[in-house]
Scaffold this active site. Sequence first.
Site, PDB file in Angstrom:
ATOM      1  N   VAL A   4      61.260  52.181  66.050  1.00 11.51           N
ATOM      2  CA  VAL A   4      62.685  52.528  66.007  1.00 11.51           C
ATOM      3  C   VAL A   4      62.870  53.945  66.539  1.00 11.51           C
ATOM      4  O   VAL A   4      62.000  54.801  66.384  1.00 11.51           O
ATOM      5  CB  VAL A   4      63.236  52.453  64.562  1.00 11.51           C
TER       6      VAL A   4
ATOM      7  N   GLY B  68      62.660  48.273  69.051  1.00 12.45           N
ATOM      8  CA  GLY B  68      61.920  47.297  69.838  1.00 12.45           C
ATOM      9  C   GLY B  68      60.574  47.058  69.203  1.00 12.45           C
ATOM     10  O   GLY B  68      60.339  47.429  68.046  1.00 12.45           O
ATOM     11  N   SER B  69      59.655  46.459  69.961  1.00  9.18           N
ATOM     12  CA  SER B  69      58.333  46.163  69.420  1.00  9.18           C
ATOM     13  C   SER B  69      57.577  47.433  69.068  1.00  9.18           C
ATOM     14  O   SER B  69      56.685  47.428  68.229  1.00  9.18           O
ATOM     15  CB  SER B  69      57.533  45.346  70.431  1.00  9.18           C
TER      16      SER B  69
ATOM     17  N   ASP C 274      54.407  53.030  83.135  1.00  7.92           N
ATOM     18  CA  ASP C 274      55.658  52.302  82.875  1.00  7.92           C
ATOM     19  C   ASP C 274      56.845  53.038  83.488  1.00  7.92           C
ATOM     20  O   ASP C 274      57.866  53.265  82.833  1.00  7.92           O
ATOM     21  CB  ASP C 274      55.869  52.098  81.380  1.00  7.92           C
TER      22      ASP C 274
END
Length: 514
Positions: free
Chosen positions: A67, A63-64, A179
């Site tokens: 890895v 993702g941003s 998050d």
Amino acid sequence: MSGRPRTSSFAEGNKQSPSLVLGGVKTCSRDGSKITTVVATPGQGTDRVQEVSYTDTKVIGNGSFGVVFQAKLCDTGELVAIKKVLQDRRFKNRELQIMRKLEHCNIVKLLYFFYSSGEKRDEVFLNLVLEYIPETVYKVARQYAKTKQTIPINFIRLYMYQLFRSLAYIHSLGICHRDIKPQNLLLDPETAVLKLCDFGSAKQLLHGEPNVSYICSRYYRAPELIFGAINYTTKIDVWSAGCVLAELLLGQPIFPGDSGVDQLVEVIKVLGTPTREQIREMNPNYTEFKFPQIKSHPWQKVFRIRTPTEAINLVSLLLEYTPSARITPLKACAHPFFDELRMEGNHTLPNGRDMPPLFNFTEHELSIQPSLVPQLLPKHLQNASGPGGNRPSAGGAASIAASGSTSVSSTGSGASVEGSAQPQSQGTAAAAGSGSGGATAGTGGASAGGPGSGNNSSSGGASGAPSAVAAGGANAAVAGGAGGGGGAGAATAAATATGAIGATNAGGANVTDS
């Protein structure tokens, strides 16, 4: 996402990073397997570097953030997850600094970390070597949803208790995760152990120091974040945990929304229009804005008829507009919804394994809110006597080294809750499906290890596990869902009410330096 991946984990202030240990990455082949040897530093304790070798490397997420790989340590055969993120040499990595402080049975453990060079000049990557845990609460819940079921209530109870315990621990250190969502709750289906992961958005909150409001994945964002607050507290995690609990009970997100405005619309449809005082507590800048008056929807009508009363009550204590009014994580652990875990009885899961550790509290944990100790500990542990007993001592607390204190049935509990019978869940496990895609729209979550999920790839359901999980399912945000309640026209009125908030905080995490 185009271009380079973002630098790792919210660079810490303007502090210069110490010189990085770039010992090189050596590879060789043995018995047809590629072996990688790196110079790594242990996650806890000594800073003395050592060589660590691993093999069987495969990508399980990206993702941003970077890895995530799965690998096997050569010395022990232990499976690990290696989260590789771009490191800015000018700054310390906040995720690394936080993870080195944490040691708790419900938080994923940092085993080692090392640095490696990138393909470009002066490009350096930080590699976090984490314990590997095969599943997430998100993937288990999704498997149940495929057969139009929800996770059995006793497993919801077991998972949420462990989440609240992890939050109580990090909040006691002043750390806010920022998050919390099902994708970041790692789960071992064999042992039912839950561990909180992905501290890439986490931050130690300091009084008076502003924080970015554009944080947390959309469905789980506290209303003060939607209002653009920058002086929020760890109670944003409590709201997110309430959203997770509600989602597990409903089988879908309670507050789905395509934008920050949509998100607030969904919240208002359930909680009603916030009062002026509640708005002031979330963000004083919005107290003069005129919101149409929408009545709250009764919590009992938000959930299914047979949802346990105690579970609904706990949700209502978590999802409060006023941050300070939200229950603390440790108080949540002591809530009557979890009393069944404290009952003396068989200490086994449906697969015959022992319950995960639930009451092995450290002195630090029991000192967070000492008045809760009598409610937190099972009666049979409180009554333990003699030098070997597990009862808290007058000067603090003995370590309560007990595992679970009741059995968990995958068919749900038959115990009554305040006079009404709890439901018997239909069936136990979803089929061990095939399929490997599984990513859905929503918060733009990445797959394993980063903002979108955790460090895990799926490995199929184990015997006795609450769900047999499909292999290789990508972890993205949960899609859609109808949210709870709200009368006709409520969405339109609430949308009007939130017009001034407009472009503020459309959701998504991990975008700035604070």
